[in-house]
Design a protein around this motif. Structure first.
Motif, PDB file in Angstrom:
ATOM      1  N   TYR A  19     -17.248   1.289  -5.438  1.00 45.85           N
ATOM      2  CA  TYR A  19     -18.427   0.747  -4.773  1.00 45.85           C
ATOM      3  C   TYR A  19     -19.465   1.862  -4.701  1.00 45.85           C
ATOM      4  O   TYR A  19     -19.178   2.938  -4.175  1.00 45.85           O
ATOM      5  N   GLU A  20     -20.642   1.630  -5.278  1.00 48.27           N
ATOM      6  CA  GLU A  20     -21.709   2.638  -5.264  1.00 48.27           C
ATOM      7  C   GLU A  20     -22.803   2.255  -4.285  1.00 48.27           C
ATOM      8  O   GLU A  20     -23.105   1.073  -4.114  1.00 48.27           O
ATOM      9  N   LEU A  43     -17.134   2.635   4.377  1.00 47.89           N
ATOM     10  CA  LEU A  43     -15.803   2.100   4.066  1.00 47.89           C
ATOM     11  C   LEU A  43     -15.787   0.582   4.242  1.00 47.89           C
ATOM     12  O   LEU A  43     -15.205  -0.135   3.424  1.00 47.89           O
ATOM     13  N   GLU A  44     -16.436   0.097   5.284  1.00 41.54           N
ATOM     14  CA  GLU A  44     -16.517  -1.351   5.514  1.00 41.54           C
ATOM     15  C   GLU A  44     -17.260  -2.038   4.374  1.00 41.54           C
ATOM     16  O   GLU A  44     -16.808  -3.083   3.867  1.00 41.54           O
ATOM     17  N   ASP A  45     -18.382  -1.477   3.949  1.00 40.59           N
ATOM     18  CA  ASP A  45     -19.136  -2.056   2.832  1.00 40.59           C
ATOM     19  C   ASP A  45     -18.282  -2.121   1.567  1.00 40.59           C
ATOM     20  O   ASP A  45     -18.315  -3.116   0.832  1.00 40.59           O
ATOM     21  N   ALA A  46     -17.516  -1.061   1.320  1.00 42.66           N
ATOM     22  CA  ALA A  46     -16.647  -1.031   0.139  1.00 42.66           C
ATOM     23  C   ALA A  46     -15.568  -2.109   0.233  1.00 42.66           C
ATOM     24  O   ALA A  46     -15.278  -2.794  -0.753  1.00 42.66           O
ATOM     25  N   ARG A  47     -14.964  -2.275   1.416  1.00 42.72           N
ATOM     26  CA  ARG A  47     -13.939  -3.319   1.598  1.00 42.72           C
ATOM     27  C   ARG A  47     -14.530  -4.709   1.415  1.00 42.72           C
ATOM     28  O   ARG A  47     -13.907  -5.583   0.804  1.00 42.72           O
ATOM     29  N   LEU A  48     -15.733  -4.942   1.967  1.00 40.97           N
ATOM     30  CA  LEU A  48     -16.369  -6.253   1.811  1.00 40.97           C
ATOM     31  C   LEU A  48     -16.642  -6.558   0.341  1.00 40.97           C
ATOM     32  O   LEU A  48     -16.459  -7.692  -0.117  1.00 40.97           O
ATOM     33  N   ALA A  61     -11.347 -16.881  -5.258  1.00 40.89           N
ATOM     34  CA  ALA A  61     -11.431 -17.035  -3.801  1.00 40.89           C
ATOM     35  C   ALA A  61     -11.361 -15.652  -3.154  1.00 40.89           C
ATOM     36  O   ALA A  61     -10.543 -14.819  -3.555  1.00 40.89           O
ATOM     37  N   PRO A  62     -12.204 -15.383  -2.170  1.00 41.02           N
ATOM     38  CA  PRO A  62     -12.140 -14.100  -1.478  1.00 41.02           C
ATOM     39  C   PRO A  62     -10.913 -14.034  -0.578  1.00 41.02           C
ATOM     40  O   PRO A  62     -10.327 -15.058  -0.235  1.00 41.02           O
ATOM     41  N   VAL A  63     -10.526 -12.817  -0.233  1.00 41.44           N
ATOM     42  CA  VAL A  63      -9.446 -12.618   0.734  1.00 41.44           C
ATOM     43  C   VAL A  63     -10.090 -12.711   2.113  1.00 41.44           C
ATOM     44  O   VAL A  63     -10.965 -11.924   2.448  1.00 41.44           O
ATOM     45  N   ARG A  64      -9.686 -13.686   2.900  1.00 43.63           N
ATOM     46  CA  ARG A  64     -10.314 -13.920   4.207  1.00 43.63           C
ATOM     47  C   ARG A  64      -9.321 -13.633   5.324  1.00 43.63           C
ATOM     48  O   ARG A  64      -8.121 -13.637   5.130  1.00 43.63           O
ATOM     49  N   ILE A  86     -23.774   7.599  -4.350  1.00 48.81           N
ATOM     50  CA  ILE A  86     -22.483   8.023  -3.820  1.00 48.81           C
ATOM     51  C   ILE A  86     -21.546   6.846  -4.071  1.00 48.81           C
ATOM     52  O   ILE A  86     -21.982   5.698  -4.142  1.00 48.81           O
ATOM     53  N   ARG A  87     -20.266   7.113  -4.212  1.00 48.15           N
ATOM     54  CA  ARG A  87     -19.342   6.004  -4.426  1.00 48.15           C
ATOM     55  C   ARG A  87     -18.154   6.113  -3.471  1.00 48.15           C
ATOM     56  O   ARG A  87     -17.770   7.210  -3.072  1.00 48.15           O
ATOM     57  N   VAL A  88     -17.637   4.956  -3.147  1.00 48.77           N
ATOM     58  CA  VAL A  88     -16.388   4.868  -2.415  1.00 48.77           C
ATOM     59  C   VAL A  88     -15.373   4.301  -3.393  1.00 48.77           C
ATOM     60  O   VAL A  88     -15.556   3.191  -3.903  1.00 48.77           O
ATOM     61  N   GLU A  89     -14.351   5.078  -3.696  1.00 49.00           N
ATOM     62  CA  GLU A  89     -13.257   4.604  -4.538  1.00 49.00           C
ATOM     63  C   GLU A  89     -12.123   4.204  -3.612  1.00 49.00           C
ATOM     64  O   GLU A  89     -11.733   4.971  -2.734  1.00 49.00           O
ATOM     65  N   THR A  90     -11.622   2.990  -3.797  1.00 46.49           N
ATOM     66  CA  THR A  90     -10.636   2.424  -2.886  1.00 46.49           C
ATOM     67  C   THR A  90      -9.461   1.876  -3.681  1.00 46.49           C
ATOM     68  O   THR A  90      -9.654   1.267  -4.734  1.00 46.49           O
ATOM     69  N   TRP A  91      -8.262   2.072  -3.158  1.00 50.06           N
ATOM     70  CA  TRP A  91      -7.076   1.529  -3.789  1.00 50.06           C
ATOM     71  C   TRP A  91      -6.032   1.223  -2.725  1.00 50.06           C
ATOM     72  O   TRP A  91      -6.096   1.721  -1.607  1.00 50.06           O
ATOM     73  N   VAL A  92      -5.080   0.378  -3.078  1.00 52.84           N
ATOM     74  CA  VAL A  92      -4.017  -0.032  -2.179  1.00 52.84           C
ATOM     75  C   VAL A  92      -2.837   0.917  -2.361  1.00 52.84           C
ATOM     76  O   VAL A  92      -2.431   1.200  -3.488  1.00 52.84           O
ATOM     77  N   THR A  93      -2.299   1.398  -1.239  1.00 55.15           N
ATOM     78  CA  THR A  93      -1.154   2.307  -1.301  1.00 55.15           C
ATOM     79  C   THR A  93       0.151   1.648  -0.878  1.00 55.15           C
ATOM     80  O   THR A  93       1.221   2.151  -1.203  1.00 55.15           O
ATOM     81  N   GLU A  94       0.057   0.546  -0.158  1.00 55.60           N
ATOM     82  CA  GLU A  94       1.255  -0.169   0.304  1.00 55.60           C
ATOM     83  C   GLU A  94       0.888  -1.621   0.554  1.00 55.60           C
ATOM     84  O   GLU A  94      -0.130  -1.899   1.183  1.00 55.60           O
TER      85      GLU A  94
END
Length: 150
Positions: A19-20, A43-48, A61-64, A86-94
């Motif tokens: 997310y940039e 972080l919230e903007d990146a998650r959205l 379908a979005p995750v709601r 600037i970018r937020v790189e996000t990934w799932v760890t669990e």
């Protein structure tokens, strides 16, 4: 300049969502760097983007119905009023039946400004209680799961 988000990820980090955004003047505090509370907004903007905007753009379908149960953030270097994205790189760890953990890096090409983790739990908004993720939601979330060998 408009914020952008994309499902396109570099080959080496195919599981990461990118997310940039551009730092806004109002994000800068009296010490001439981004106020630490603004990072939680990034972080919230990146998650959205990751779980709502991007799936909708892709016809999915979005995750709601997710709530954050925990945040942890480490600030590495001050982020000042830079003009490049600037970018937020996000990934799932669990990934579990009713919760998952994600990791973030707030960075540009030269600097790592912050790292963070969040725990998100599935929530039934109508009944105000926890729930499990649907198989479709789990499949979408799993596309960002960091492989064990990465």
């Amino acid at each position: 300049m408009e914020d952008t988000a994309t499902l396109h990820r570099p080959e080496a980090t195919a599981y990461r969502h990118v997310y940039e955004f551009h730092v806004r003047f109002g994000d800068i505090d009296s010490q001439m760097h981004v106020n630490n509370v603004k990072f939680l907004g990034y972080l919230e903007d990146a998650r959205l983007a990751m779980f709502h905007a991007d799936p909708v753009r892709a016809g999915l379908a979005p995750v709601r119905g997710m709530v954050v149960s925990r945040h942890e953030i480490d600030y590495k270097v001050p982020l000042s009023g830079v003009i490049h994205p600037i970018r937020v790189e996000t990934w799932v760890t669990e990934l579990r039946a009713a919760s998952f953990k994600i990791a973030y890096e707030v960075r540009d090409a030269d600097n790592l400004y912050a790292t963070a983790t969040s725990t998100l739990v599935a929530f039934d908004v109508e009944n105000a209680r926890l729930r499990r993720y649907t198989p479709e939601e789990r499949a979408y979330i799993a596309r960002f799961l960091k492989p064990a060998d990465a």
